[in-house]
Write a protein that holds these residues in place. Sequence first.
Motif, PDB file in Angstrom:
ATOM      1  N   UNK A 147       0.833  -1.161  -0.159  1.00  0.00           N
ATOM      2  CA  UNK A 147       0.059   0.086   0.061  1.00  0.00           C
ATOM      3  C   UNK A 147       0.855   1.200  -0.140  1.00  0.00           C
ATOM      4  N   UNK A 148       2.124   1.281   0.824  1.00  0.00           N
ATOM      5  CA  UNK A 148       2.777   2.264   0.764  1.00  0.00           C
ATOM      6  C   UNK A 148       3.472   2.504  -0.570  1.00  0.00           C
ATOM      7  N   UNK A 149       4.049   1.429  -1.374  1.00  0.00           N
ATOM      8  CA  UNK A 149       4.408   1.635  -2.643  1.00  0.00           C
ATOM      9  C   UNK A 149       3.512   2.259  -3.677  1.00  0.00           C
ATOM     10  N   UNK A 150       2.296   1.832  -3.729  1.00  0.00           N
ATOM     11  CA  UNK A 150       1.287   2.275  -4.432  1.00  0.00           C
ATOM     12  C   UNK A 150       1.030   3.821  -4.378  1.00  0.00           C
ATOM     13  N   UNK A 151       1.013   4.186  -2.935  1.00  0.00           N
ATOM     14  CA  UNK A 151       1.031   5.631  -2.706  1.00  0.00           C
ATOM     15  C   UNK A 151       1.945   6.487  -3.287  1.00  0.00           C
ATOM     16  N   UNK A 152       3.001   5.938  -3.361  1.00  0.00           N
ATOM     17  CA  UNK A 152       4.217   6.777  -3.682  1.00  0.00           C
ATOM     18  C   UNK A 152       4.638   6.592  -5.272  1.00  0.00           C
ATOM     19  N   UNK A 153       3.919   5.465  -5.884  1.00  0.00           N
ATOM     20  CA  UNK A 153       4.422   5.439  -7.347  1.00  0.00           C
ATOM     21  C   UNK A 153       3.369   6.250  -8.135  1.00  0.00           C
ATOM     22  N   UNK A 154       4.306   6.804  -9.160  1.00  0.00           N
ATOM     23  CA  UNK A 154       3.432   7.506 -10.142  1.00  0.00           C
ATOM     24  C   UNK A 154       3.635   6.896 -11.526  1.00  0.00           C
ATOM     25  N   UNK A 155       4.620   6.226 -11.721  1.00  0.00           N
ATOM     26  CA  UNK A 155       4.723   5.654 -12.959  1.00  0.00           C
ATOM     27  C   UNK A 155       5.738   4.178 -12.688  1.00  0.00           C
ATOM     28  N   UNK A 156       5.407   3.163 -13.147  1.00  0.00           N
ATOM     29  CA  UNK A 156       6.549   2.191 -12.770  1.00  0.00           C
ATOM     30  C   UNK A 156       7.568   2.006 -13.683  1.00  0.00           C
ATOM     31  N   UNK A 157       7.805   2.724 -14.940  1.00  0.00           N
ATOM     32  CA  UNK A 157       8.795   2.680 -15.989  1.00  0.00           C
ATOM     33  C   UNK A 157       9.404   3.924 -16.210  1.00  0.00           C
ATOM     34  N   UNK A 158       9.969   4.650 -15.235  1.00  0.00           N
ATOM     35  CA  UNK A 158      10.416   5.958 -15.548  1.00  0.00           C
ATOM     36  C   UNK A 158      11.868   6.058 -16.225  1.00  0.00           C
ATOM     37  N   UNK A 159      12.771   4.898 -15.810  1.00  0.00           N
ATOM     38  CA  UNK A 159      13.985   5.044 -16.539  1.00  0.00           C
ATOM     39  C   UNK A 159      14.000   4.587 -17.967  1.00  0.00           C
ATOM     40  N   UNK A 160      13.125   3.417 -18.111  1.00  0.00           N
ATOM     41  CA  UNK A 160      13.036   2.944 -19.336  1.00  0.00           C
ATOM     42  C   UNK A 160      12.320   3.903 -20.380  1.00  0.00           C
ATOM     43  N   UNK A 161      11.425   4.555 -19.655  1.00  0.00           N
ATOM     44  CA  UNK A 161      10.761   5.737 -20.801  1.00  0.00           C
ATOM     45  C   UNK A 161      11.697   6.856 -21.154  1.00  0.00           C
ATOM     46  N   UNK A 162      12.692   7.094 -20.269  1.00  0.00           N
ATOM     47  CA  UNK A 162      13.618   8.093 -20.379  1.00  0.00           C
ATOM     48  C   UNK A 162      14.499   7.679 -21.383  1.00  0.00           C
ATOM     49  N   UNK A 163      14.792   6.580 -21.342  1.00  0.00           N
ATOM     50  CA  UNK A 163      15.900   6.001 -22.600  1.00  0.00           C
ATOM     51  C   UNK A 163      15.345   6.097 -23.861  1.00  0.00           C
ATOM     52  N   UNK A 164      13.863   5.564 -24.043  1.00  0.00           N
ATOM     53  CA  UNK A 164      13.020   5.691 -25.298  1.00  0.00           C
ATOM     54  C   UNK A 164      12.902   7.023 -25.750  1.00  0.00           C
ATOM     55  N   UNK A 165      12.880   7.966 -24.973  1.00  0.00           N
ATOM     56  CA  UNK A 165      12.730   9.521 -25.349  1.00  0.00           C
ATOM     57  C   UNK A 165      13.722  10.117 -25.709  1.00  0.00           C
ATOM     58  N   UNK A 166      14.968   9.780 -25.173  1.00  0.00           N
ATOM     59  CA  UNK A 166      16.231  10.713 -25.300  1.00  0.00           C
ATOM     60  C   UNK A 166      17.368  10.044 -26.295  1.00  0.00           C
ATOM     61  N   UNK A 167      17.309   8.497 -26.314  1.00  0.00           N
ATOM     62  CA  UNK A 167      18.111   7.832 -27.187  1.00  0.00           C
ATOM     63  C   UNK A 167      17.746   7.689 -28.697  1.00  0.00           C
ATOM     64  N   UNK A 168      18.183   8.746 -29.474  1.00  0.00           N
ATOM     65  CA  UNK A 168      17.621   8.832 -30.643  1.00  0.00           C
ATOM     66  C   UNK A 168      18.662   8.946 -31.605  1.00  0.00           C
ATOM     67  N   UNK A 169      18.544   8.643 -33.002  1.00  0.00           N
ATOM     68  CA  UNK A 169      19.752   8.951 -33.792  1.00  0.00           C
ATOM     69  C   UNK A 169      19.527  10.323 -34.507  1.00  0.00           C
ATOM     70  N   UNK A 170      18.487  11.029 -34.284  1.00  0.00           N
ATOM     71  CA  UNK A 170      18.312  12.393 -34.822  1.00  0.00           C
ATOM     72  C   UNK A 170      17.158  12.897 -33.598  1.00  0.00           C
ATOM     73  N   UNK A 171      17.580  14.118 -33.108  1.00  0.00           N
ATOM     74  CA  UNK A 171      16.722  14.668 -32.430  1.00  0.00           C
ATOM     75  C   UNK A 171      16.090  16.154 -32.891  1.00  0.00           C
TER      76      UNK A 171
END
Length: 222
Positions: A147-171
């Motif tokens: 219950x404590x975890x779910x109260x703190x959690x906003x998104x379970x895949x923060x780091x993975x989405x960061x890699x997908x958003x920023x690691x690109x051949x062209x930005x």
Amino acid sequence: MPLDSVPWSVALRDRSVLRSLVVDLGLLVLFITQHSLLAWSPVKQALQSLLGVLNRTAYCFTTVLALQILMRCWQPVSGAPCLWAVRDAPWSIWFPLLCFSLHFLCWAIVCSILVIFDYPELLGIKQVYFHCLGLGDPLSHKSPPAQRLLAHLRHPVCLELGVVLWLLPALSLDRLLLAGTLSGYLALAHSLDRQDLAYLCVQFKSKTQLLGETQRDDHKEE
């Protein structure tokens, strides 16, 4: 004239560039507003009293709807130079391949999160059949650490989405807007601590052990 030779001072005065950025920013604001407003306690309580057990289902439905609007109405910025673009050999071949491999790995990790989290509950499905069976709120059946975890959690895949958003051949400029806005939103909304991470590690270890035991039992039956 090659696009990269267009000065930024000229590109940022181009009406088509500014129009695309305004539209894209509006779409991001729409998505973030929906994602945050419906999770805000007063609104959440009001929807809970109105929708009951369908509250979480409605939240997921509106999130998917906002995401679909964002993807379908997104305006690529084609009149401004890229912030970076890998075009020189051999990196023009190897770097896109590296990006693809890491993106694939990140999405595989996102899918593996299903091993840890109770996705029927996160999607609002479990609340409905628990209500039909008279079992009450599924959250009340969880341990205090969960219950404590779910109260703190906003998104379970923060780091993975960061890699997908920023690691690109062209930005491009619109991708910078997307990556910067969503990364900032994820960072501000994330509040996990060491106790939560320790609980996640224990859960992951126990569930992988359970999966391994199940596979061994299946092999014995064969």
